[in-house]
Design a protein around this motif. Structure first.
Motif: not given
Length: 322
Positions: A314-322, A23-40
């Motif tokens: 989210c900062d870490y995933l975006e690459g903006t956090g330490p 939800n936070e990544l969506n709020r920031r407008g960051v493209p997200v692809f969510r998947a579960d390995m159970a679906d493979f």
């Protein structure tokens, strides 16, 4: 690179903690692809080829397609193992599960991006004996501990400690008994209860009982630490706070400098960018390390205290956090 590429989220379909991050990544407008390995392989299709030193290809669901070369980071949030077609024999299913793990999972780990947490490092860090050694090695205070399947050794350990012990499972034990949810929590073992023949049935972990003023859940994201005191309001919660969440009171706190340094060194040794650490704080104010969960829950702490843990992830995933 910050500001470019998609974030791949691997998680079970029903995961409120993961929902906070998505939800936070969506709020920031960051493209997200969510998947579960159970679906493979039933609901996810993978096609990738090696060109030079990079894997190129796609991961597709019935609604969306992910360009693997566009992935800048992966949030690995307790995905469920692959679900295979019905009717497979046990032997065939075992082979297919292994191939899915090594093929699908192996390809994802080969992507040149940051992970939170890296699956292999996280799996290694689940081992309590390793955690305790590394904690002691990096300067954190660790309770006296015994691992044994020898009832006599447990009794001798209790005599050495000179007081009650705590028994705790190596991994969360949850299930159903007679249709009711059940779990195994930490429990106090009095010296008079030892030796006990059940100890011989498998490995057991015993520690000295450490008197508690309160406990602390310290959540580390990169080099940023968020600490909250947990004050249990029941006897069961005082022994293991996970057994009675409803009785707790939380308060933001600041870890001592030596604890901060030890936590960061421990993350470095384990190769983890994230860890949910549990400490006991004694009446004298000493912090004693209990364990670290490389993919531990944090939502209940953020909700109770307002600590911005989701934002740091989210900062870490975006690459903006330490």
């Amino acid at each position: 690179m910050p500001g470019a590429g998609q974030i791949l989220v691997l998680a079970g379909r029903f995961d409120p903690t993961c929902d906070l991050v998505v939800n936070e990544l969506n709020r920031r407008g960051v493209p997200v692809f969510r998947a579960d390995m159970a679906d493979f392989p039933l609901k996810l299709t993978l096609a990738a080829s090696l060109h030079g030193h990079r894997w190129n290809g796609t991961l597709a669901s019935d609604r969306r397609t992910l360009d693997l070369a566009s992935v800048r980071s992966v949030y690995y949030r307790r995905p469920i193992r692959p679900r295979l077609p019905e009717g497979m024999s046990a032997a065939t299913r075992k082979v297919a599960e292994t191939e899915a793990r090594l093929g699908f999972g192996g390809l994802l780990t080969a992507l040149p991006c940051r992970w939170l947490p890296p699956p292999g490092k996280a799996a290694d860090a689940e081992y309590k004996p390793l955690q305790l050694r590394v904690a002691a090695q990096t300067g954190l205070s660790v309770p006296q501990t015994l691992i044994t399947n020898d009832p006599g050794a447990a009794r001798d350990f209790a005599d050495t400690v000179g007081g009650p012990l705590v028994y705790k499972p190596f991994f969360p034990v949850r299930g159903t008994v007679d249709g009711q949810s059940a779990a195994v929590y930490a429990s106090i073992v009095q010296p008079g209860d030892l030796p006990h023949p059940d100890i011989a049935t498998t490995a057991h972990l015993f520690q000295e009982w450490v008197p508690k003023a309160h406990e602390v859940r310290l959540t580390a994201v990169g080099t940023t630490l968020f600490a909250a005191e947990i004050h249990a309001g029941s006897e069961a919660g005082h022994i293991d706070w996970r057994s009675d969440y409803d009785s707790h009171r939380y308060q933001v706190c600041e870890p001592p400098a030596e604890v901060t340094a030890g936590v960061l060194r421990m993350l470095g040794v384990l190769g983890l960018p994230y860890g949910a650490f549990d400490f006991v704080v004694t009446p004298e104010g000493d912090w004693r390390f209990l364990e670290v969960n490389p993919s531990g829950q944090y939502g209940f702490i953020e909700q109770a205290t307002g600590l911005p843990i989701t934002a740091a992830i989210c900062d870490y995933l975006e690459g903006t956090g330490p």
